[in-house]
Structure formats: C-alpha cells, structure tokens
Design a protein around this motif. Structure first.
Motif, short mmCIF file in Angstrom:
data_model
loop_
_atom_site.label_atom_id
_atom_site.label_comp_id
_atom_site.label_asym_id
_atom_site.label_seq_id
_atom_site.Cartn_x
_atom_site.Cartn_y
_atom_site.Cartn_z
N THR A 139 18.77 -22.18 -23.97
CA THR A 139 18.58 -21.05 -24.69
C THR A 139 19.91 -20.11 -24.62
O THR A 139 20.41 -19.53 -25.47
CB THR A 139 17.55 -20.23 -24.06
OG1 THR A 139 16.36 -21.05 -24.04
CG2 THR A 139 17.02 -18.90 -24.77
N ALA A 198 22.33 -19.03 -27.79
CA ALA A 198 22.60 -17.56 -28.21
C ALA A 198 23.94 -17.34 -28.36
O ALA A 198 24.25 -16.76 -29.28
CB ALA A 198 21.94 -16.51 -27.23
N ALA A 224 29.10 -12.81 -28.28
CA ALA A 224 27.75 -12.71 -27.69
C ALA A 224 27.67 -11.38 -26.67
O ALA A 224 28.72 -11.31 -25.86
CB ALA A 224 27.08 -13.93 -26.96
N ASP A 279 22.31 -10.21 -26.88
CA ASP A 279 21.96 -11.81 -27.34
C ASP A 279 21.34 -12.60 -26.11
O ASP A 279 20.54 -13.42 -26.07
CB ASP A 279 23.29 -12.45 -27.46
CG ASP A 279 23.85 -11.85 -28.97
OD1 ASP A 279 23.13 -11.95 -29.98
OD2 ASP A 279 25.05 -11.38 -28.83
#
Length: 64
Positions: free
Chosen positions: A7, A11, A22, A49
């Motif tokens: 995950t 991102a 990010a 993020d």
C-alpha cells in the motif's frame, strides 16, 4: 489482502506518476489523547499520501 508495504509503495508510485513527491505524515499514537488523535489522524490522512504512526518510547533520550 495487501501488505502495508504494498500500500505504501503504491502511494509513492502514484505520487511519482503525478510528478510530485509523496507526502508522508507522522504522528505519535494516542497524542494528545485518544479522541484528539483520531481527529488529527483523519485530518492528516485527508492530505497525506501515507501516514506513519509511531509509539512513544518509555526511554527518555538525551537531546543534543
């Protein structure tokens, strides 16, 4: 089910695909209290993020 690292990686890749770095927020778990933590987490998560949640160390490290 995705692993947290997947995950987080997604991102970061998504932000890079948009041509931007990010944004990674950090919070200490439970700060300033349980109710306040949830409100602040929601606010940070709405703009970051990735949100990293750390724990407060019981050891007091000396500051420089």
């Amino acid at each position: 089910m995705n692993a947290p690292r997947d995950t987080i990686s997604r991102a970061i890749r998504d932000a890079a695909a948009q041509g931007r770095p990010a944004v990674v927020g950090f919070m200490t778990a439970g700060f300033p209290d349980r109710a306040g933590f949830r409100d602040r987490l929601a606010a940070i998560a709405s703009t970051a993020d990735v949100v990293e949640i750390g724990i407060r160390s019981p050891i007091r490290w000396p500051t420089a």
